[in-house]
Scaffold this active site. Structure first.
Site, PDB file in Angstrom:
ATOM      1  N   LYS A   1       0.886  -1.048   0.105  1.00 34.29           N
ATOM      2  CA  LYS A   1       0.047  -0.108   0.446  1.00 34.29           C
ATOM      3  C   LYS A   1       1.008   1.089   0.146  1.00 34.29           C
ATOM      4  O   LYS A   1       0.041   1.952  -0.936  1.00 34.29           O
ATOM      5  CB  LYS A   1      -0.996   0.398   1.208  1.00 34.29           C
ATOM      6  CG  LYS A   1      -2.170  -1.064   1.505  1.00 34.29           C
ATOM      7  CD  LYS A   1      -3.092  -1.061   2.240  1.00 34.29           C
ATOM      8  CE  LYS A   1      -3.760  -2.113   2.118  1.00 34.29           C
ATOM      9  NZ  LYS A   1      -5.000  -1.892   3.373  1.00 34.29           N
TER      10      LYS A   1
ATOM     11  N   ASN B   1       1.457  10.488  12.978  1.00 34.46           N
ATOM     12  CA  ASN B   1       0.137  11.153  12.324  1.00 34.46           C
ATOM     13  C   ASN B   1      -0.514   9.907  12.117  1.00 34.46           C
ATOM     14  O   ASN B   1      -2.289  10.023  13.154  1.00 34.46           O
ATOM     15  CB  ASN B   1       0.346  11.349  10.785  1.00 34.46           C
ATOM     16  CG  ASN B   1      -1.269  11.102  10.652  1.00 34.46           C
ATOM     17  OD1 ASN B   1      -1.939  12.463  10.508  1.00 34.46           O
ATOM     18  ND2 ASN B   1      -1.585  10.543   8.971  1.00 34.46           N
TER      19      ASN B   1
ATOM     20  N   TYR C   1     -11.226   5.521  22.208  1.00 37.68           N
ATOM     21  CA  TYR C   1     -10.499   6.959  21.514  1.00 37.68           C
ATOM     22  C   TYR C   1     -10.399   7.712  22.062  1.00 37.68           C
ATOM     23  O   TYR C   1      -9.425   8.909  21.543  1.00 37.68           O
ATOM     24  CB  TYR C   1     -11.085   6.982  20.268  1.00 37.68           C
ATOM     25  CG  TYR C   1     -11.060   7.881  19.263  1.00 37.68           C
ATOM     26  CD1 TYR C   1      -9.602   7.625  18.082  1.00 37.68           C
ATOM     27  CD2 TYR C   1     -11.849   9.407  19.039  1.00 37.68           C
ATOM     28  CE1 TYR C   1      -9.441   9.225  17.673  1.00 37.68           C
ATOM     29  CE2 TYR C   1     -10.893  10.028  18.072  1.00 37.68           C
ATOM     30  CZ  TYR C   1     -10.478   9.537  17.390  1.00 37.68           C
ATOM     31  OH  TYR C   1     -10.216  10.256  16.457  1.00 37.68           O
TER      32      TYR C   1
ATOM     33  N   LYS D   1      -6.179   9.916  22.472  1.00 37.15           N
ATOM     34  CA  LYS D   1      -6.217  11.525  22.035  1.00 37.15           C
ATOM     35  C   LYS D   1      -6.172  12.166  22.862  1.00 37.15           C
ATOM     36  O   LYS D   1      -5.183  13.394  22.794  1.00 37.15           O
ATOM     37  CB  LYS D   1      -7.441  11.789  21.104  1.00 37.15           C
ATOM     38  CG  LYS D   1      -8.016  10.949  19.717  1.00 37.15           C
ATOM     39  CD  LYS D   1      -6.706  11.374  18.592  1.00 37.15           C
ATOM     40  CE  LYS D   1      -5.712  10.682  18.359  1.00 37.15           C
ATOM     41  NZ  LYS D   1      -5.209  10.082  17.630  1.00 37.15           N
TER      42      LYS D   1
ATOM     43  N   ASP E   1       4.761  -0.747  12.247  1.00 43.28           N
ATOM     44  CA  ASP E   1       3.296  -1.481  12.792  1.00 43.28           C
ATOM     45  C   ASP E   1       3.718  -1.071  14.033  1.00 43.28           C
ATOM     46  O   ASP E   1       3.735  -1.576  14.933  1.00 43.28           O
ATOM     47  CB  ASP E   1       3.325  -2.717  12.470  1.00 43.28           C
ATOM     48  CG  ASP E   1       2.181  -3.269  13.210  1.00 43.28           C
ATOM     49  OD1 ASP E   1       1.234  -2.491  13.408  1.00 43.28           O
ATOM     50  OD2 ASP E   1       1.726  -4.711  12.773  1.00 43.28           O
TER      51      ASP E   1
END
Length: 320
Positions: A52, A102, A186, A190, A75
């Site tokens: 990819k 990122n 999540y 963050k 990874d």
């Protein structure tokens, strides 16, 4: 969303500079790679799938033949892969001018990595902390031999850090949050990205007396609500069928913005001359503006506690 007058074209020439963008093969990461290479930078595209990544590199170079991009096998669900990637960079590059942490996953069903941590907690936070730790000596030596503000680090976060966290911000006794919903897991990861930035700036930024002329500039970037594959991953929050229908509708309504804009704040923070020394440690919001994070994110004691917890956790595993 509100925007400053920043545009990627205003970034100075980056020829001779080296950057790493994790998750650089798709979405905001890919647009960040494009923005940096368009200004002459050499960029390592961190990704777990070589196929990819090479396909993304080929696609970028078809439009931008001069783009200097290299695949970095990374990874984030495997600590050993993270350490190996940092080791490769240290062996291959005498300097590193910027790290953009990122990559991320959002709202995925509960699962554990090979290292035994909840997937979002490790991918979004722990592995980026570990990567940063192992690259810090190279970033510092580069900062020491370059003009002030040349070397910078960006941690991508989101406004989810304010909306979805546990009441305590970080649930240290249960970071996996198995019994909670996927978006709380999540949000906690963050928030950890912002708190990580706070501590990095305290230890290695221009406000640190010890950093001296090796100071690095840091920022936590909320890229905006962008139409990326991240939205399609969030099957722990909504069924896949609902996400497939909802995402294009939100894009049409202007709730989700284009991917190119998602990279603007990262590019601003990592390379723009409009991002100043006094901005180091800041929370950057769409697009390329200094914002105010949540109360938890501004809690210096919580930031210190998370740093100590992480250092102890990874140190006990012999990873530091």
């Amino acid at each position: 969303m509100p925007s400053s007058k920043f545009s990627p074209e205003s970034i100075p020439d980056l020829t001779g500079r080296v950057y790493i963008v994790t998750g650089g093969n798709a979405g905001i990461g890919k647009e960040t790679v494009i923005g940096l290479t368009a200004r002459g930078a050499k960029v390592y595209m961190g990704a777990r799938s070589k196929d990819k990544a090479l396909a993304a590199i080929h696609e970028i170079q078809e439009q931008l033949p001069s783009a200097n991009i290299h695949f970095l096998d990374l990874d984030l669900s495997d600590f050993q892969s993270v350490i190996a990637a940092a080791k490769k960079i240290r062996e291959d590059e005498p300097a590193l001018h910027g790290l953009i942490n990122n990559a991320g996953i959002m709202g995925v069903p509960y699962s554990l990595t090979v290292d035994g941590y909840e997937a979002q907690w490790q991918t979004n936070y722990l592995s980026h902390w570990l990567l940063t730790h192992h690259l810090m000596p190279l970033l510092q030596s580069t900062a020491q031999s370059n003009p002030e503000g040349t070397v910078r680090l960006v941690n991508l976060t989101s406004d989810g850090h304010a909306r979805f966290t546990p009441p305590s911000g970080i649930r240290f006794e249960d970071t996996g949050l198995e019994k909670e919903n996927s978006m709380m897991r999540y949000g906690q990861s963050k928030l950890a990205n912002v708190l990580h930035t706070v501590q990095l700036n305290k230890k290695y930024g221009p406000i640190s007396a010890e950093a001296g002329n090796a100071a690095i500039w840091f920022s936590a970037v909320h890229p905006g609500h962008i139409d990326t594959d991240l939205n399609k991953q969030a099957t722990g929050a909504l069924p896949a069928g609902v996400l497939r229908v909802a995402t294009p509708i939100m894009s049409c309504l202007g709730i989700l913005d284009k991917q190119e804009k998602g990279a603007w704040s990262s590019l601003f923070a990592v390379a723009s001359s409009n991002f100043k020394k006094s901005d180091s440690g800041a929370y950057v919001v769409p697009y390329a503006k200094i914002g105010t994070p949540s109360d938890h994110a501004r809690d210096a004691k919580l930031a210190e506690k998370l740093w100590q917890w992480t250092e102890s956790e990874l140190g006990a595993k012999g990873l530091l």
